[in-house]
Design an enzyme around this catalytic site. Structure first.
Site, mmCIF file in Angstrom:
data_model
loop_
_atom_site.group_PDB
_atom_site.id
_atom_site.type_symbol
_atom_site.label_atom_id
_atom_site.label_comp_id
_atom_site.label_asym_id
_atom_site.label_seq_id
_atom_site.Cartn_x
_atom_site.Cartn_y
_atom_site.Cartn_z
ATOM 1 N N HIS A 124 -2.241 1.127 6.794
ATOM 2 C CA HIS A 124 -2.672 0.859 5.492
ATOM 3 C C HIS A 124 -2.931 2.339 5.211
ATOM 4 O O HIS A 124 -3.469 3.073 5.802
ATOM 5 C CB HIS A 124 -4.046 -0.029 5.393
ATOM 6 C CG HIS A 124 -4.398 -0.262 4.164
ATOM 7 N ND1 HIS A 124 -3.521 -0.988 3.305
ATOM 8 C CD2 HIS A 124 -5.382 -0.046 3.244
ATOM 9 C CE1 HIS A 124 -4.099 -1.094 2.151
ATOM 10 N NE2 HIS A 124 -5.182 -0.588 2.029
ATOM 11 N N CYS B 127 0.965 -1.416 0.013
ATOM 12 C CA CYS B 127 0.011 0.111 -0.038
ATOM 13 C C CYS B 127 0.760 1.410 0.170
ATOM 14 O O CYS B 127 0.674 2.085 -0.715
ATOM 15 C CB CYS B 127 -0.876 -0.037 1.311
ATOM 16 S SG CYS B 127 -0.100 0.109 2.867
ATOM 17 N N HIS C 273 -5.805 1.588 -3.760
ATOM 18 C CA HIS C 273 -4.772 1.229 -2.655
ATOM 19 C C HIS C 273 -4.426 -0.167 -2.904
ATOM 20 O O HIS C 273 -4.914 -0.835 -4.084
ATOM 21 C CB HIS C 273 -5.502 1.065 -1.389
ATOM 22 C CG HIS C 273 -6.466 0.147 -1.174
ATOM 23 N ND1 HIS C 273 -6.744 -0.839 -0.295
ATOM 24 C CD2 HIS C 273 -7.883 0.151 -2.048
ATOM 25 C CE1 HIS C 273 -7.862 -1.644 -0.522
ATOM 26 N NE2 HIS C 273 -8.382 -0.837 -1.605
#
Length: 211
Positions: A167, A115, A183
């Site tokens: 994340h 990510c 992402h």
């Protein structure tokens, strides 16, 4: 007869899953769903607003110069229409070029990326440096409230029950209270997801504006 019924049932399930899925997993799918920004000069704009921007020569904010690039903005995204800068548009377009790339821990190339690898790679293309980890990335820029999230903002999550940010994604569209972000997910690679999905709704931590 039983075999025919089984095949029919499987087909119905597949169609049902496909029609209900809000996840975008490839560039071609993003184009089909009208989520991809780059358009040709001959593409119809009956339901979209075509806008011509200038591509920055020096990419970080405040130093934008002029070379032509084309994008389209959805009519129902008033926030994007009013806030999308040249740099924002180019960052989002660049990120969408990686749709479909598989997940790879610590990866930063088309052979695989995680990510934060996706985000740093995209911004690096415009000579804009960001920390390598999502946790450190969350300390850059200005934190914005959920209701003020706009395209180009970074969104951070605490997934899998973690107590710290682990994340990150880039917002590509905002419609009302929903934002869609690109992402690299561990299970499906680089995709576009929505904050309305239960997993991301529950794990959302913050949003930062870095330019």
């Amino acid at each position: 007869m039983k075999r025919f019924l089984f095949i029919a049932l499987v087909g119905a399930v597949m169609v049902s899953c496909k029609s209900n899925s809000g996840i975008v997993t490839s560039k071609s799918e993003a184009k089909r769903k009208g989520m991809y920004s780059k358009v040709s000069s001959t593409q119809s704009t009956n339901t979209m607003e075509a806008v011509t921007f200038k591509k920055p020569a020096v990419k970080p904010v405040g130093t934008i110069e002029n070379t032509t690039s084309e994008i389209i903005l959805s009519e129902n995204n008033a926030k994007a229409n009013t806030t999308a800068s040249v740099f924002t548009v180019d960052v989002i377009n660049e990120a969408k070029n990686y749709l479909g790339v598989r997940y790879k821990f610590a990866g930063t190339t088309r052979s695989g990326m995680d990510c934060s690898g996706l985000v740093t790679t995209v911004f690096k293309e415009f000579d804009f440096s960001l920390p390598r980890s999502s946790r450190d990335m969350a300390k850059v820029g200005t934190v914005v409230t959920k209701k003020n999230i706009a395209p180009g903002d970074l969104v951070f999550f605490k997934t899998n029950g973690r107590s710290v940010i682990n994340h990150v994604g880039i917002v590509v569209d905002v419609i009302g209270d929903e934002f869609k972000f690109i992402h690299s997910s561990t299970s499906r690679g680089v995709i576009i997801s929505s904050n309305t999905e239960p997993y991301y709704k529950k794990s959302f931590a913050q949003a930062n504006r870095v330019f």
